[in-house]
Design a protein around this motif. Structure first.
Motif, PDB file in Angstrom:
ATOM      1  N   ALA A 169      -1.148  -9.741  -5.285  1.00 52.91           N
ATOM      2  CA  ALA A 169      -1.556  -9.154  -4.039  1.00 52.91           C
ATOM      3  C   ALA A 169      -0.306  -8.446  -3.370  1.00 52.91           C
ATOM      4  O   ALA A 169       0.726  -9.154  -3.315  1.00 52.91           O
ATOM      5  N   TYR A 170      -0.567  -7.358  -2.879  1.00 48.59           N
ATOM      6  CA  TYR A 170       0.470  -6.740  -2.232  1.00 48.59           C
ATOM      7  C   TYR A 170       0.306  -5.474  -1.114  1.00 48.59           C
ATOM      8  O   TYR A 170      -0.779  -5.235  -1.053  1.00 48.59           O
ATOM      9  N   VAL A 171       1.218  -5.350  -0.265  1.00 44.87           N
ATOM     10  CA  VAL A 171       1.051  -4.186   0.530  1.00 44.87           C
ATOM     11  C   VAL A 171       1.027  -2.926  -0.254  1.00 44.87           C
ATOM     12  O   VAL A 171       2.025  -2.613  -0.805  1.00 44.87           O
ATOM     13  N   ASP A 172       0.412  -1.714  -0.128  1.00 41.88           N
ATOM     14  CA  ASP A 172       0.170  -0.731  -0.475  1.00 41.88           C
ATOM     15  C   ASP A 172       1.365   0.129   0.069  1.00 41.88           C
ATOM     16  O   ASP A 172       1.163   0.931   1.031  1.00 41.88           O
ATOM     17  N   ILE A 173       2.326   0.459  -0.815  1.00 46.33           N
ATOM     18  CA  ILE A 173       3.508   1.231  -0.219  1.00 46.33           C
ATOM     19  C   ILE A 173       3.208   2.599  -0.251  1.00 46.33           C
ATOM     20  O   ILE A 173       3.999   3.417   0.116  1.00 46.33           O
ATOM     21  N   LYS A 174       2.313   3.311  -0.690  1.00 44.01           N
ATOM     22  CA  LYS A 174       1.923   4.545  -0.890  1.00 44.01           C
ATOM     23  C   LYS A 174       1.419   5.002   0.359  1.00 44.01           C
ATOM     24  O   LYS A 174       1.280   6.145   0.774  1.00 44.01           O
ATOM     25  N   THR A 175       1.268   4.166   1.272  1.00 50.91           N
ATOM     26  CA  THR A 175       0.709   4.515   2.933  1.00 50.91           C
ATOM     27  C   THR A 175       1.797   4.374   3.779  1.00 50.91           C
ATOM     28  O   THR A 175       1.697   3.810   4.972  1.00 50.91           O
ATOM     29  N   GLU A 176       3.202   4.475   3.414  1.00 57.39           N
ATOM     30  CA  GLU A 176       4.066   4.271   4.343  1.00 57.39           C
ATOM     31  C   GLU A 176       4.167   4.996   5.711  1.00 57.39           C
ATOM     32  O   GLU A 176       4.252   4.449   6.691  1.00 57.39           O
ATOM     33  N   GLY A 177       3.373   6.200   5.792  1.00 59.75           N
ATOM     34  CA  GLY A 177       3.175   6.775   6.890  1.00 59.75           C
ATOM     35  C   GLY A 177       2.126   6.448   7.764  1.00 59.75           C
ATOM     36  O   GLY A 177       1.961   6.913   8.936  1.00 59.75           O
ATOM     37  N   SER A 178       1.044   5.784   7.229  1.00 60.98           N
ATOM     38  CA  SER A 178       0.051   4.965   7.767  1.00 60.98           C
ATOM     39  C   SER A 178       0.163   4.314   9.026  1.00 60.98           C
ATOM     40  O   SER A 178       1.031   3.405   8.870  1.00 60.98           O
TER      41      SER A 178
END
Length: 105
Positions: A41-50
């Motif tokens: 499980a992890y925070v999706d880093i592709k959403t940095e600007g979200s």
């Protein structure tokens, strides 16, 4: 609070969630705590600007587990409880711990 948004893939199965309420400053702490979960499980880093925190739970079920209609639902419920426990724990930390994680990011 974590909200289930959908499922992607077959193996691994990725269950997608969004947290619209937690402060963005908590992302690093949340991601660190998610690494302790028994599934990936992890925070999706592709959403940095979200402004939201997007969380992925990867499951690698056996064929037997997949045949069980309740498998995904049970995994989702257990993960949501774990995530709620993380938020409760973070909320009870003092501000210095959050500052420590901010400096590391």
């Amino acid at each position: 609070m974590l909200e289930y948004t959908g499922r992607i893939g077959e193996k691994p199965i990725k269950l997608c969630f969004v947290d619209e309420e937690s402060p963005k400053e908590w992302k690093a702490v949340i991601n660190d705590k998610l690494s302790e979960y028994y599934e990936n499980a992890y925070v999706d880093i592709k959403t940095e600007g979200s402004k939201n925190i997007l969380v992925i739970l990867e499951l690698n079920p056996t064929d037997e587990e997949l045949e069980n209609e309740e498998y995904i639902s049970k995994q989702k419920d257990a993960f949501e409880k774990y995530y709620d426990d993380i938020l409760e724990e973070i909320g009870s930390y003092n501000q210095s711990l959050i500052e420590k994680y901010k400096r590391r990011s």
